[in-house]
Design an enzyme around this catalytic site. Structure first.
Site, PDB file in Angstrom:
ATOM      1  CG  ASP A 178      -0.395  -0.500   2.506  1.00  0.00           C
ATOM      2  OD1 ASP A 178       0.831  -0.487   2.600  1.00  0.00           O
ATOM      3  OD2 ASP A 178      -1.143  -0.851   3.226  1.00  0.00           O
ATOM      4  CG  ASP A 220      -8.850  -1.036  11.851  1.00  0.00           C
ATOM      5  OD1 ASP A 220      -7.484  -2.043  11.312  1.00  0.00           O
ATOM      6  OD2 ASP A 220      -8.975  -0.356  11.044  1.00  0.00           O
ATOM      7  CG  HIS A 236      -5.924  -2.226   8.831  1.00  0.00           C
ATOM      8  ND1 HIS A 236      -5.854  -1.008   9.092  1.00  0.00           N
ATOM      9  CD2 HIS A 236      -4.480  -2.745   9.017  1.00  0.00           C
ATOM     10  CE1 HIS A 236      -4.544  -0.381   9.376  1.00  0.00           C
ATOM     11  NE2 HIS A 236      -3.901  -1.523   9.295  1.00  0.00           N
ATOM     12  CD  GLU A 245      -8.645   1.062   7.311  1.00  0.00           C
ATOM     13  OE1 GLU A 245      -8.344  -0.130   8.358  1.00  0.00           O
ATOM     14  OE2 GLU A 245      -7.993   2.236   7.576  1.00  0.00           O
TER      15      GLU A 245
END
Ligand code: F6R
Length: 264
Positions: A67, A138, A140, A145
């Site tokens: 990313d 979270d 991810h 996400e």
């Protein structure tokens, strides 16, 4: 899935580095998927060390990073391209033209074509042999996400407020953290032949437990790894602390020790 628990982040880095050394020996022209963030720093240090000692040769290796922040130039000190250059690429003999990081400096108009081009590059290289992942608090993976399609491909995404909060520590002020990113999709990640996810620290414990022992759900993108046939989680004690099946993972590891077989 294989779950290996190690004492601390140094031991996690050592264990993960051994997987890379093993792959390089089997396949000198291997294709790696790479991650940024705080977690892989120890591992990259070990890889640089192994290169210095002549145990690793990056000459024939191709890498694809997961990313990049959208809106940053590659030479921006906060960009993931810059991170990779400073923490790995510059220190080993990887060929610049074979070290790919998604670009964050493309126009909205061109971003879709860029993303399908990135997928085509991965396919053209023969696919990823070993994909390295961290995990967000979270759940991810990459910047997929909570709520990401489990079949998603490389695309432009909006970052979850929790990710922005977590990553604000790398920026002078939280507002400087970009709100958008280009990321490989969950579907892209699942196509890697082998995956290794490393996680350290108690702030990852909940996400790790949900990913490994919860239901497969788009709200915990890392749980999609349960559908992958060859994934290893390497955790430190703190990140493993909420796992319910630790005895099972330890028994599997003992059997690995006795038989020399890997048990997924
Ligand atoms: C980074 C990436 C992210 C990180 C995750 C954990 O390329 O893909 O999924 O792996 O946010 O980050 P750290 O290691 O900083 O806790």
């Amino acid at each position: 899935m294989r779950v290996l628990t190690r004492k601390d982040s140094d031991d996690v880095a050592l264990e993960a580095a051994a997987m890379f050394v093993d792959l390089f020996a089997r396949k000198p022209d291997c294709v790696l998927g790479l991650a940024t963030g705080a977690t892989p720093l120890g591992l990259y240090g070990r890889l640089i060390e192994a290169y210095g000692e002549g145990r690793l040769d990056f000459e024939g290796v191709t890498t694809f990073n997961l990313d990049e922040y959208y809106g940053l130039q590659p030479d921006d000190p906060q960009s993931y391209r810059h991170f990779m250059e400073s923490n790995l690429f510059r220190h080993v003999n990887i060929k610049g033209e074979r070290a790919f990081v998604p670009r964050g400096d493309i126009s909205y108009r061109d971003v879709e074509a860029f993303c399908s081009g990135y997928e085509a590059l991965i396919r053209g290289a023969g696919g990823i042999d070993l994909q390295l992942l961290g995990i967000g608090s979270d759940g991810h993976i990459g910047f997929n996400e909570p709520g990401s399609s489990l079949r998603s491909r490389t695309r432009l995404v909006a970052l979850d407020p929790r990710t922005i909060k977590d990553n604000a520590r790398f920026f002078a002020r939280e507002e400087e953290c970009p709100g958008l990113a280009v990321t490989m999709g969950v579907g892209t990640i699942l196509e890697a032949a082998e995956i290794v996810l490393i996680a350290t620290g108690s702030n990852k414990a909940e996400a790790v437990a949900e990913a490994l022992e919860g239901p497969v759900a788009s709200m915990i993108p890392a749980s999609a790894l349960q559908m992958h046939p060859k994934t290893t989680f390497i955790l430190d004690e703190a990140a493993a602390s909420l796992l319910k099946k630790r005895n099972l993972y330890m028994a599997a590891e003992r059997t690995e020790g006795e038989t020399g077989l890997k048990i997924y």
